[in-house]
Design an enzyme around this catalytic site. Sequence first.
Site, PDB file in Angstrom:
ATOM      1  N   ASN A   7       0.887  -1.156   0.000  1.00  0.00           N
ATOM      2  CA  ASN A   7       0.000   0.000   0.000  1.00  0.00           C
ATOM      3  C   ASN A   7       0.933   1.216   0.000  1.00  0.00           C
ATOM      4  O   ASN A   7       1.444   1.618   1.043  1.00  0.00           O
ATOM      5  CB  ASN A   7      -0.879  -0.057   1.258  1.00  0.00           C
ATOM      6  N   ARG A  88      -2.560  -2.020  -3.541  1.00  0.00           N
ATOM      7  CA  ARG A  88      -3.780  -1.250  -3.351  1.00  0.00           C
ATOM      8  C   ARG A  88      -3.688  -0.042  -4.272  1.00  0.00           C
ATOM      9  O   ARG A  88      -2.713   0.710  -4.215  1.00  0.00           O
ATOM     10  CB  ARG A  88      -3.868  -0.789  -1.902  1.00  0.00           C
ATOM     11  N   HIS A 177     -13.147   2.460  -0.063  1.00  0.00           N
ATOM     12  CA  HIS A 177     -13.225   1.375   0.938  1.00  0.00           C
ATOM     13  C   HIS A 177     -13.910   0.127   0.360  1.00  0.00           C
ATOM     14  O   HIS A 177     -14.482  -0.683   1.105  1.00  0.00           O
ATOM     15  CB  HIS A 177     -14.070   1.791   2.174  1.00  0.00           C
ATOM     16  N   ARG A 238     -11.721  14.499   8.555  1.00  0.00           N
ATOM     17  CA  ARG A 238     -12.430  14.972   7.347  1.00  0.00           C
ATOM     18  C   ARG A 238     -13.864  15.338   7.707  1.00  0.00           C
ATOM     19  O   ARG A 238     -14.498  14.644   8.494  1.00  0.00           O
ATOM     20  CB  ARG A 238     -12.449  13.881   6.273  1.00  0.00           C
ATOM     21  N   GLY A 327     -11.665   0.431  12.785  1.00  0.00           N
ATOM     22  CA  GLY A 327     -11.170   0.563  14.161  1.00  0.00           C
ATOM     23  C   GLY A 327     -12.268   0.900  15.163  1.00  0.00           C
ATOM     24  O   GLY A 327     -12.326   0.316  16.255  1.00  0.00           O
ATOM     25  N   GLU A 380      -8.107  -5.296   4.882  1.00  0.00           N
ATOM     26  CA  GLU A 380      -8.010  -4.952   3.458  1.00  0.00           C
ATOM     27  C   GLU A 380      -6.816  -5.623   2.794  1.00  0.00           C
ATOM     28  O   GLU A 380      -6.882  -6.012   1.639  1.00  0.00           O
ATOM     29  CB  GLU A 380      -7.969  -3.428   3.303  1.00  0.00           C
TER      30      GLU A 380
HETATM   31  P1  AMP Z   1      -8.752   2.587  11.582  1.00  0.00           P
HETATM   32  O1  AMP Z   1      -8.580   3.782  10.702  1.00  0.00           O
HETATM   33  O2  AMP Z   1      -9.711   1.557  11.035  1.00  0.00           O
HETATM   34  O3  AMP Z   1      -7.462   1.975  12.049  1.00  0.00           O
HETATM   35  O4  AMP Z   1      -9.483   3.110  12.929  1.00  0.00           O
HETATM   36  C1  AMP Z   1      -8.884   4.075  13.752  1.00  0.00           C
HETATM   37  C2  AMP Z   1      -9.923   4.555  14.737  1.00  0.00           C
HETATM   38  O5  AMP Z   1     -10.390   3.450  15.550  1.00  0.00           O
HETATM   39  C3  AMP Z   1      -9.380   5.594  15.714  1.00  0.00           C
HETATM   40  O6  AMP Z   1     -10.320   6.627  15.889  1.00  0.00           O
HETATM   41  C4  AMP Z   1      -9.272   4.807  17.008  1.00  0.00           C
HETATM   42  O7  AMP Z   1      -9.417   5.619  18.129  1.00  0.00           O
HETATM   43  C5  AMP Z   1     -10.470   3.888  16.875  1.00  0.00           C
HETATM   44  N1  AMP Z   1     -10.389   2.790  17.852  1.00  0.00           N
HETATM   45  C6  AMP Z   1      -9.510   1.779  17.897  1.00  0.00           C
HETATM   46  N2  AMP Z   1      -9.740   1.015  19.001  1.00  0.00           N
HETATM   47  C7  AMP Z   1     -10.787   1.585  19.658  1.00  0.00           C
HETATM   48  C8  AMP Z   1     -11.506   1.281  20.871  1.00  0.00           C
HETATM   49  N3  AMP Z   1     -11.184   0.231  21.630  1.00  0.00           N
HETATM   50  N4  AMP Z   1     -12.524   2.092  21.214  1.00  0.00           N
HETATM   51  C9  AMP Z   1     -12.863   3.156  20.453  1.00  0.00           C
HETATM   52  N5  AMP Z   1     -12.232   3.490  19.315  1.00  0.00           N
HETATM   53  C10 AMP Z   1     -11.209   2.718  18.923  1.00  0.00           C
END
Ligand code: AMP
Length: 402
Positions: A7, A88, A177, A238, A327, A380
């Site tokens: 990526n 990607r 996505h 964003r 996340g 992904e």
């Molecule tokens: P991603 O871009 O998919 O890696 O997601 C990142 C987001 O997931 C960030 O806002 C993190 O704070 C959130 N995140 C990860 N673990 C947790 C958790 N246990 N509770 C709440 N938010 C989370």
Amino acid sequence: MKILVLNSGSSSIKFKLYDFPSRELLLAGSIERIGEADSSLRLKGRNLELDERVALADHRRALESLEEIFKKSSLLDSFEELGAVGHRVVHGGEDFEESVLIDEEVMGAIKRNVSLAPLHNPANIEGIEVIGSLSPSTPQVAVFDTAFHQTMPPEAYIYALEIELYEKYGIRRYGFHGSSHSFVCKRASEMAGMDSASFDTITLHLGNGASVCAIKGGKSIETSMGFTPLEGLVMGSRSGDIDPAIIFHLYRELGMSLQEIERLLNRRSGLKGLCGENDMREIELAAASGDERALAAIDIFVHRIIKYIGAYFVLLGGADAIVFTGGIGENSSYIRARVCERLEALGVRFDSELNERGRGDFLFSTKDSALRLYTVHTDEESVIAEDTYRIVSLAESMNPTP
Ligand code: AMP
């Protein structure tokens, strides 16, 4: 067969190395701050962990260093030993409905789409070209973020602008996505014991970037991201949907430059703009201690999601399931509960205990819920690796090496 998934961003490369057909993840890592004096190279594998600071002038140097590490760790003697590399690629425009083996024609199309993703496609192209020159005989596959949404009908993807802007310049909604939405939908249909061809679902990818997708019988019919990944839900930094006239107002009345506005909407808005923080874990902690801005940011984030779910439920003519991923979607039982408790009008009922205690992929709706609720871990890179393996295996079976 070893498959490397790349990526490539403008100053970073994330990578994972898999062994197929066992699908074992051999290592994962990232190279960051490419082009600076203190580039970082981090990786973690079964018997290998590295965290180095080295000056890596460009993507070529970065990938050469990775090849050297593979060699030293006896994982591979060179990239020539790879069965394939899967990339990607952010924007496939209207040219690609699925992942493809990269040849000159495909490269030409990816290059034509640079104007649609000027921040992303050039870096993806660079990754492909560097691998092509370091290891010319290795097959490479492009997996597009946009491809899954090419099944949207025109009424979903055409903006109400002068129609020539679409016809001549490709200004339309594309959606992103795609690998994640298609992966979690398929997984949820398996968990429901239903054929994906008759499974209608709303998938919520809630991470730093966030989007929602309406999927009818396994096909995307509408999604919240548009011409770029800026449209739709409230994201980490964003804005998602805004009245476009705000841009003219910022320009005329506040004297902001277009560059400043672009930065504002992409990097200083969303959750970060609302409460100064883009990490949902921190926002939840602040909200729990009564921080008004954090509370309001969560309210706005949840409100936008519910608005989209309502609209997509109607577009689908009803749905079998709602799937949470990303996340936030996978890890925040609090956000899932905040969303689901507002869906009573759709007959949604959830089990708080299951919602809080579930791990991995799980169902958390009650038996009497009109829609099933799932949390599914998205990956992904594994989607890219699977597509790469499938396409390369198919090409090999059609042209077996003597
Ligand atoms: P991603 O871009 O998919 O890696 O997601 C990142 C987001 O997931 C960030 O806002 C993190 O704070 C959130 N995140 C990860 N673990 C947790 C958790 N246990 N509770 C709440 N938010 C989370």
